[in-house]
Design a protein around this motif. Sequence first.
Motif, PDB file in Angstrom:
ATOM      1  N   ASN A  24       0.838  -1.191   0.000  1.00  0.00           N
ATOM      2  CA  ASN A  24       0.000   0.000   0.000  1.00  0.00           C
ATOM      3  C   ASN A  24       0.876   1.246   0.000  1.00  0.00           C
ATOM      4  OD1 ASN A  24      -2.422  -1.420   0.035  1.00  0.00           O
ATOM      5  ND2 ASN A  24      -2.320  -1.673   2.250  1.00  0.00           N
ATOM      6  N   LEU A  25       1.688   1.379  -1.053  1.00  0.00           N
ATOM      7  CA  LEU A  25       2.589   2.516  -1.176  1.00  0.00           C
ATOM      8  C   LEU A  25       2.272   3.265  -2.458  1.00  0.00           C
ATOM      9  CD1 LEU A  25       5.950   0.744  -0.305  1.00  0.00           C
ATOM     10  CD2 LEU A  25       4.597   2.181   1.197  1.00  0.00           C
ATOM     11  N   ILE A  78       5.646  -0.642   9.597  1.00  0.00           N
ATOM     12  CA  ILE A  78       5.303   0.585  10.328  1.00  0.00           C
ATOM     13  C   ILE A  78       3.874   1.003  10.016  1.00  0.00           C
ATOM     14  CG2 ILE A  78       5.799   3.052  10.513  1.00  0.00           C
ATOM     15  CD1 ILE A  78       8.779   2.298  10.137  1.00  0.00           C
ATOM     16  N   ALA A  79       3.525   0.998   8.744  1.00  0.00           N
ATOM     17  CA  ALA A  79       2.164   1.390   8.342  1.00  0.00           C
ATOM     18  C   ALA A  79       1.142   0.378   8.843  1.00  0.00           C
ATOM     19  CB  ALA A  79       2.081   1.521   6.827  1.00  0.00           C
ATOM     20  N   ARG A  82       0.380   0.873  12.531  1.00  0.00           N
ATOM     21  CA  ARG A  82      -0.521   1.999  12.771  1.00  0.00           C
ATOM     22  C   ARG A  82      -1.962   1.633  12.464  1.00  0.00           C
ATOM     23  NH1 ARG A  82       1.684   6.520   9.430  1.00  0.00           N
ATOM     24  NH2 ARG A  82       3.722   5.599   9.391  1.00  0.00           N
ATOM     25  N   HIS A  83      -2.182   0.861  11.394  1.00  0.00           N
ATOM     26  CA  HIS A  83      -3.523   0.487  11.021  1.00  0.00           C
ATOM     27  C   HIS A  83      -4.124  -0.499  12.011  1.00  0.00           C
ATOM     28  CE1 HIS A  83      -3.566   2.721   7.359  1.00  0.00           C
ATOM     29  NE2 HIS A  83      -2.532   2.068   6.845  1.00  0.00           N
ATOM     30  N   ARG A  84      -3.324  -1.396  12.527  1.00  0.00           N
ATOM     31  CA  ARG A  84      -3.823  -2.403  13.470  1.00  0.00           C
ATOM     32  C   ARG A  84      -4.253  -1.761  14.786  1.00  0.00           C
ATOM     33  NH1 ARG A  84       0.961  -5.503  13.104  1.00  0.00           N
ATOM     34  NH2 ARG A  84       1.068  -6.051  10.937  1.00  0.00           N
ATOM     35  N   THR A  85      -3.501  -0.781  15.274  1.00  0.00           N
ATOM     36  CA  THR A  85      -3.844  -0.173  16.555  1.00  0.00           C
ATOM     37  C   THR A  85      -5.061   0.738  16.446  1.00  0.00           C
ATOM     38  OG1 THR A  85      -2.297   1.628  16.175  1.00  0.00           O
ATOM     39  CG2 THR A  85      -1.492  -0.263  17.426  1.00  0.00           C
TER      40      THR A  85
END
Length: 88
Positions: A24-25, A78-79, A82-85
């Motif tokens: 997803n970049l 890293i991305a 962030r999405h999981r939290t």
Amino acid sequence: MIGFIVAGLIIGALARLIKPGKQNLGIVATLLLGLVGSVIGGTIANLLGTGDIFELNVLGFIIAVIASVLLIGVAEAIAGGRHRTSVR
């Protein structure tokens, strides 16, 4: 400078093709990761004595692609973190 940007884009695109799965970049992230990977590859090739950091050579190119694949993995982690939290 334009050649450096084009090389970074090519290296980033190759790294995305090599890395399995969907990344997803965007194009800018691909370019930046390719540029960072090319600097890493050029630096390592320079340290090994194969040429200047801004000189295109086979070893530097291969190392740059490998570094970019690893950087894409780090960026995804890293991305993804962030999405999981934020899903909770």
